[in-house]
Design a protein around this motif. Sequence first.
Motif, PDB file in Angstrom:
ATOM      1  N   ALA A 220       0.742  -1.155  -0.046  1.00 58.75           N
ATOM      2  CA  ALA A 220      -0.128   0.060   0.193  1.00 58.75           C
ATOM      3  C   ALA A 220       0.768   1.128   0.078  1.00 58.75           C
ATOM      4  CB  ALA A 220      -0.878  -0.085   1.007  1.00 58.75           C
ATOM      5  N   ARG A 221       1.989   1.380   0.544  1.00 62.14           N
ATOM      6  CA  ARG A 221       2.759   2.326   0.613  1.00 62.14           C
ATOM      7  C   ARG A 221       3.515   2.543  -0.684  1.00 62.14           C
ATOM      8  NH1 ARG A 221       5.041   5.552   4.628  1.00 62.14           N
ATOM      9  NH2 ARG A 221       4.349   4.428   6.289  1.00 62.14           N
ATOM     10  N   GLU A 222       3.962   1.449  -1.449  1.00 67.21           N
ATOM     11  CA  GLU A 222       4.400   1.586  -2.639  1.00 67.21           C
ATOM     12  C   GLU A 222       3.338   2.178  -3.683  1.00 67.21           C
ATOM     13  OE1 GLU A 222       5.464  -1.921  -4.344  1.00 67.21           O
ATOM     14  OE2 GLU A 222       6.899  -2.650  -2.676  1.00 67.21           O
ATOM     15  N   MET A 223       2.004   1.850  -3.406  1.00 67.80           N
ATOM     16  CA  MET A 223       1.010   2.396  -4.308  1.00 67.80           C
ATOM     17  C   MET A 223       0.681   3.960  -3.938  1.00 67.80           C
ATOM     18  SD  MET A 223      -0.178   0.280  -6.424  1.00 67.80           S
ATOM     19  CE  MET A 223      -0.497  -1.478  -6.450  1.00 67.80           C
ATOM     20  N   GLY A 224       1.148   4.367  -2.691  1.00 67.79           N
ATOM     21  CA  GLY A 224       0.913   5.838  -2.463  1.00 67.79           C
ATOM     22  C   GLY A 224       0.551   6.086  -1.132  1.00 67.79           C
ATOM     23  N   ALA A 225       0.091   5.304  -0.381  1.00 75.54           N
ATOM     24  CA  ALA A 225       0.149   5.336   1.020  1.00 75.54           C
ATOM     25  C   ALA A 225       1.077   6.259   1.989  1.00 75.54           C
ATOM     26  CB  ALA A 225      -0.537   4.220   2.042  1.00 75.54           C
ATOM     27  N   THR A 226       0.662   7.273   2.468  1.00 74.35           N
ATOM     28  CA  THR A 226       1.786   7.970   3.315  1.00 74.35           C
ATOM     29  C   THR A 226       1.841   7.529   4.531  1.00 74.35           C
ATOM     30  OG1 THR A 226       0.011   9.444   3.982  1.00 74.35           O
ATOM     31  CG2 THR A 226       1.016  10.026   1.988  1.00 74.35           C
ATOM     32  N   HIS A 227       0.976   6.894   5.125  1.00 76.04           N
ATOM     33  CA  HIS A 227       1.155   6.267   6.653  1.00 76.04           C
ATOM     34  C   HIS A 227       0.505   4.881   6.552  1.00 76.04           C
ATOM     35  CE1 HIS A 227       1.509  10.515   7.302  1.00 76.04           C
ATOM     36  NE2 HIS A 227       2.111  10.249   8.229  1.00 76.04           N
ATOM     37  N   THR A 228       0.994   3.777   7.355  1.00 65.95           N
ATOM     38  CA  THR A 228       0.255   2.402   7.664  1.00 65.95           C
ATOM     39  C   THR A 228       0.200   2.410   9.070  1.00 65.95           C
ATOM     40  OG1 THR A 228       2.599   1.544   7.499  1.00 65.95           O
ATOM     41  CG2 THR A 228       1.338   1.846   5.552  1.00 65.95           C
ATOM     42  N   VAL A 229      -0.836   1.603   9.381  1.00 66.52           N
ATOM     43  CA  VAL A 229      -1.167   1.100  10.530  1.00 66.52           C
ATOM     44  C   VAL A 229      -1.495  -0.580  10.773  1.00 66.52           C
ATOM     45  CG1 VAL A 229      -2.916   1.422  12.655  1.00 66.52           C
ATOM     46  CG2 VAL A 229      -2.173   3.186  11.277  1.00 66.52           C
ATOM     47  N   ASN A 230      -0.821  -1.356  11.310  1.00 66.88           N
ATOM     48  CA  ASN A 230      -1.064  -2.640  11.522  1.00 66.88           C
ATOM     49  C   ASN A 230      -2.147  -2.898  12.827  1.00 66.88           C
ATOM     50  OD1 ASN A 230      -1.144  -5.267  12.231  1.00 66.88           O
ATOM     51  ND2 ASN A 230       0.860  -5.715  11.230  1.00 66.88           N
ATOM     52  N   SER A 231      -3.490  -3.169  12.335  1.00 69.13           N
ATOM     53  CA  SER A 231      -4.286  -2.996  13.305  1.00 69.13           C
ATOM     54  C   SER A 231      -4.324  -4.649  14.111  1.00 69.13           C
ATOM     55  CB  SER A 231      -5.901  -2.999  12.636  1.00 69.13           C
ATOM     56  OG  SER A 231      -5.915  -3.729  11.518  1.00 69.13           O
ATOM     57  N   ARG A 232      -3.476  -5.203  13.610  1.00 69.38           N
ATOM     58  CA  ARG A 232      -3.322  -6.455  14.767  1.00 69.38           C
ATOM     59  C   ARG A 232      -2.550  -5.984  16.014  1.00 69.38           C
ATOM     60  NH1 ARG A 232      -3.765 -11.554  13.411  1.00 69.38           N
ATOM     61  NH2 ARG A 232      -3.691 -11.543  11.279  1.00 69.38           N
ATOM     62  N   THR A 233      -1.773  -4.983  15.894  1.00 66.36           N
ATOM     63  CA  THR A 233      -0.950  -4.763  17.010  1.00 66.36           C
ATOM     64  C   THR A 233      -1.250  -3.201  17.560  1.00 66.36           C
ATOM     65  OG1 THR A 233       0.732  -3.683  15.555  1.00 66.36           O
ATOM     66  CG2 THR A 233       1.009  -6.028  16.127  1.00 66.36           C
ATOM     67  N   SER A 234      -1.985  -2.458  16.996  1.00 70.20           N
ATOM     68  CA  SER A 234      -2.352  -1.273  17.192  1.00 70.20           C
ATOM     69  C   SER A 234      -3.927  -1.007  17.011  1.00 70.20           C
ATOM     70  CB  SER A 234      -1.882  -0.131  16.280  1.00 70.20           C
ATOM     71  OG  SER A 234      -0.432  -0.352  16.408  1.00 70.20           O
ATOM     72  N   ASP A 235      -4.626  -0.002  17.879  1.00 66.14           N
ATOM     73  CA  ASP A 235      -5.893   0.109  17.657  1.00 66.14           C
ATOM     74  C   ASP A 235      -6.196   0.991  16.509  1.00 66.14           C
ATOM     75  OD1 ASP A 235      -8.493   2.027  17.952  1.00 66.14           O
ATOM     76  OD2 ASP A 235      -8.668   0.791  19.751  1.00 66.14           O
ATOM     77  N   ALA A 236      -6.851   0.466  15.388  1.00 67.69           N
ATOM     78  CA  ALA A 236      -6.961   1.192  14.035  1.00 67.69           C
ATOM     79  C   ALA A 236      -7.651   2.731  14.234  1.00 67.69           C
ATOM     80  CB  ALA A 236      -7.718   0.591  13.098  1.00 67.69           C
ATOM     81  N   VAL A 237      -8.601   2.948  15.208  1.00 70.55           N
ATOM     82  CA  VAL A 237      -9.263   4.202  15.516  1.00 70.55           C
ATOM     83  C   VAL A 237      -8.456   5.073  15.833  1.00 70.55           C
ATOM     84  CG1 VAL A 237     -11.241   5.257  16.392  1.00 70.55           C
ATOM     85  CG2 VAL A 237     -11.654   3.083  15.424  1.00 70.55           C
ATOM     86  N   GLU A 238      -7.805   4.828  17.075  1.00 66.89           N
ATOM     87  CA  GLU A 238      -7.091   5.624  18.096  1.00 66.89           C
ATOM     88  C   GLU A 238      -5.753   5.983  16.907  1.00 66.89           C
ATOM     89  OE1 GLU A 238      -7.532   6.961  20.684  1.00 66.89           O
ATOM     90  OE2 GLU A 238      -9.396   6.048  20.629  1.00 66.89           O
ATOM     91  N   ALA A 239      -5.055   5.143  16.245  1.00 63.78           N
ATOM     92  CA  ALA A 239      -3.974   5.295  15.419  1.00 63.78           C
ATOM     93  C   ALA A 239      -4.465   6.357  14.348  1.00 63.78           C
ATOM     94  CB  ALA A 239      -3.543   4.195  14.644  1.00 63.78           C
TER      95      ALA A 239
END
Length: 361
Positions: A220-239
């Motif tokens: 996804a970062r290669e495709m143009g995402a500026t930031h990434t969140v792994n929601s297995r290890t982080s709370d997606a909403v808070e991140a």
Amino acid sequence: MPQHVQGVIAPGKNEPVRVETIVIPDPGPGEAVVKIQACGVCHTDLHYKQGAINDEFPFLLGHEAAGIVESVGEGVTDVTPGDFVILNWRAVCGTCRACTRGRPWYCFATHNAKQKMTLLDGTELSPALGIGAFAEKTLVAAGQCTKVDPSVAPEVAGLLGCGVMAGIGAAINTGNVGRGDTVAVIGCGGVGDAAVVGSRLAGAAKIIAVDIDDRKLDKAREMGATHTVNSRTSDAVEAIRELTGGFGADVVIEAVGRPETYEQAFYARDLAGTVVLVGVPSPEMKLELPLLDVFGRGGSLKSSWYGDCLPSRDFPMLIDLHQQGRIDLAAFVTETIGLGDVEKAFARMHEGDVLRSVVVL
């Protein structure tokens, strides 16, 4: 004369797919026979195999395709034999209440070929999304054929027939992503990554990709995402809130199709923000949200069918952008395979090993 070709069918719920001889009738009025050159392996085909769409087995699978028009039936004028086309599953009628109001991308009466393709014993086949393109040739409504620049590779062009168009359209058409917007995309398979591409194309300032697989986040970062969140290890909403000044994203695109991830999308958007559901849920799924939160947070909750696209408008435009180097559709192709490899491709898809496997004929 009817033709005999090879095609991939799903014979029954969760049964392995297999290659069978398919009988293709001559095109009738308003129909076309298309020689398939390439067809992507999409999650929707797997859903058909699993019985998650309906139980009208056997299915002739495949729908994300490009090829050459071989013959047309009476009254067909928009395409002619020899035209290079992308197949679409939203052939607009032009006369329903959506079409006559100038909103044909919402057409309520899209149509498919009237004749049935069959097995040799006469068993009628249900073509996936009215197309059935894991086959050497297929019969479709002529309106399902969209002409594009023939110089583009078929394995690239065909991707616009479903997943890539769904994702790009979810961002541009449904989500109305604009310059300077913050966007979060939950689920980074083919559709999610296409939503990333669409958001970048629309000028989003920040694009946050969310997934549980680091391999997909890297892509996804290669495709143009500026930031990434792994929601297995982080709370997606808070991140997502942390990355947007504590507010949430202007547009959150849910490309998974599950209640849990939709709830994340709902709470990860800014006040008066937009949620776009482009992931396809299964029939038994239910969603429960406090109605006060739906009211109090304002904004829009939208579903995106096929990226709210108009194939005659959007397919040629996106092919042109690819040819100009402004989007890289080839980046979605992980591997090319043969008709006999579709079952293995489903397994690779399920394991997250590929963005798109493409059958090349």
